[in-house]
Design an enzyme around this catalytic site. Structure first.
Site, PDB file in Angstrom:
ATOM      1  N   ARG A 267     -10.188   2.049   6.772  1.00 32.24           N
ATOM      2  CA  ARG A 267      -9.750   1.299   5.561  1.00 32.24           C
ATOM      3  C   ARG A 267     -10.758   1.164   4.478  1.00 32.24           C
ATOM      4  O   ARG A 267     -10.303   0.959   3.347  1.00 32.24           O
ATOM      5  CB  ARG A 267      -9.461  -0.225   5.938  1.00 32.24           C
ATOM      6  CG  ARG A 267      -8.053  -0.174   6.864  1.00 32.24           C
ATOM      7  CD  ARG A 267      -8.033  -1.973   6.986  1.00 32.24           C
ATOM      8  NE  ARG A 267      -6.976  -2.082   8.360  1.00 32.24           N
ATOM      9  CZ  ARG A 267      -5.630  -1.993   8.294  1.00 32.24           C
ATOM     10  NH1 ARG A 267      -4.890  -1.508   7.172  1.00 32.24           N
ATOM     11  NH2 ARG A 267      -4.972  -2.240   9.339  1.00 32.24           N
TER      12      ARG A 267
ATOM     13  N   ASP B 247       0.974  -1.162  -0.054  1.00 27.64           N
ATOM     14  CA  ASP B 247       0.114   0.145   0.060  1.00 27.64           C
ATOM     15  C   ASP B 247       0.856   1.233   0.028  1.00 27.64           C
ATOM     16  O   ASP B 247       0.620   2.054  -0.815  1.00 27.64           O
ATOM     17  CB  ASP B 247      -0.852   0.077   1.357  1.00 27.64           C
ATOM     18  CG  ASP B 247      -0.309  -0.247   2.366  1.00 27.64           C
ATOM     19  OD1 ASP B 247       1.096  -0.526   2.615  1.00 27.64           O
ATOM     20  OD2 ASP B 247      -0.862   0.005   3.571  1.00 27.64           O
TER      21      ASP B 247
HETATM   22  P1  IMP Z   1       7.493   1.423   6.569  1.00 30.47           P
HETATM   23  O1  IMP Z   1       8.099   0.366   7.049  1.00 30.47           O
HETATM   24  O2  IMP Z   1       7.811   2.649   7.446  1.00 30.47           O
HETATM   25  O3  IMP Z   1       7.777   1.879   5.188  1.00 30.47           O
HETATM   26  O4  IMP Z   1       5.782   1.513   6.965  1.00 30.47           O
HETATM   27  C1  IMP Z   1       5.069   0.579   5.849  1.00 30.47           C
HETATM   28  C2  IMP Z   1       4.069   0.413   6.683  1.00 30.47           C
HETATM   29  O5  IMP Z   1       3.355   1.286   7.622  1.00 30.47           O
HETATM   30  C3  IMP Z   1       2.720   0.451   5.618  1.00 30.47           C
HETATM   31  O6  IMP Z   1       2.527  -1.062   4.902  1.00 30.47           O
HETATM   32  C4  IMP Z   1       1.486   0.843   6.332  1.00 30.47           C
HETATM   33  O7  IMP Z   1       0.889  -0.082   6.686  1.00 30.47           O
HETATM   34  C5  IMP Z   1       2.183   1.700   7.342  1.00 30.47           C
HETATM   35  N1  IMP Z   1       2.123   3.129   7.008  1.00 30.47           N
HETATM   36  C6  IMP Z   1       2.990   3.792   6.541  1.00 30.47           C
HETATM   37  N2  IMP Z   1       2.732   5.153   6.579  1.00 30.47           N
HETATM   38  C7  IMP Z   1       1.334   5.066   6.578  1.00 30.47           C
HETATM   39  C8  IMP Z   1       0.128   6.065   6.578  1.00 30.47           C
HETATM   40  O8  IMP Z   1       0.429   7.436   6.136  1.00 30.47           O
HETATM   41  N3  IMP Z   1      -1.073   5.953   6.804  1.00 30.47           N
HETATM   42  C9  IMP Z   1      -1.448   4.660   7.209  1.00 30.47           C
HETATM   43  N4  IMP Z   1      -0.460   3.723   7.410  1.00 30.47           N
HETATM   44  C10 IMP Z   1       0.994   4.015   6.937  1.00 30.47           C
END
Ligand code: IMP
Length: 177
Positions: free
Chosen positions: A165, A100
């Site tokens: 969601r 996502d």
């Molecule tokens: P990362 O490991 O920091 O790149 O984060 C990835 C995961 O964090 C994504 O798959 C999302 O589930 C969650 N995430 C990151 N940013 C957002 C946001 O702005 N809204 C909602 N979920 C987020």
């Protein structure tokens, strides 16, 4: 206002999302023409993007689901926990990993390593959203829908504490305390 008393502002409309999903689907259909692919949905956030996208991929597909969690409220914990592993071996298969959003990049890096260690024939990474300013580790993506600002967004599969969601569009939360 809504159940969580948060104010939402539309950031990417349903129409723009659907246009982009069709465009990525078309590109993937061309890339994998006459090939079998395994499309991996990263749960929970990408379920809506995934189900729309695979309907635009015009080749033989099997579906797999990979559950991970790293978020606590609206910030990344920095630690990736597997909540559901793939149910079949993917060795020798063309894998499309469908996320996502890439924020710090830690989850995508973790997923890439985990998939690559299972020896697929190829790995293609797709993320609907990317926050370039939030990246903490280099993260190579083959297809990105939209590069966005470094703000928390919800909708179209993305949640805040489990909510929002079900929105068909992406929204920015206006009044976080
Ligand atoms: P990362 O490991 O920091 O790149 O984060 C990835 C995961 O964090 C994504 O798959 C999302 O589930 C969650 N995430 C990151 N940013 C957002 C946001 O702005 N809204 C909602 N979920 C987020």
């Amino acid at each position: 206002m809504n159940a969580k008393n948060l104010e939402l502002k539309t950031y990417i409309t349903e129409e723009k999302l659907q246009e982009k999903v069709a465009e990525i689907g078309k590109a993937l259909s061309e890339k994998f023409k006459n090939k079998k692919v395994t499309a991996v949905c990263v749960l929970k956030g990408s379920f809506m993007f995934y189900s729309d996208l695979i309907r635009h991929i015009n080749t033989d597909i099997t579906c797999e689901f990979f559950g991970v969690s790293s978020y606590d409220g609206k910030s990344s914990s920095g630690e990736v926990k597997v909540t559901l592993d793939l149910s079949t071996a993917i060795e020798g298969q063309h894998v499309i990993l469908i996320e996502d959003i890439v924020d710090t990049g830690l989850t995508m890096n973790y997923l890439r390593k985990s998939i690559e260690s299972r020896n697929p024939a190829s790995l293609t990474t797709v993320s609907l959203l990317e926050k370039p300013e939030a990246l903490k580790v280099p993260c190579k993506l083959d297809y990105v829908g939209f590069k966005i600002i470094n703000e928390f967004v919800v909708g179209y599969g993305l949640d805040y504490n489990g909510y929002f969601r079900n929105l068909p569009y992406i929204a920015q939360v206006q009044n976080f305390q």
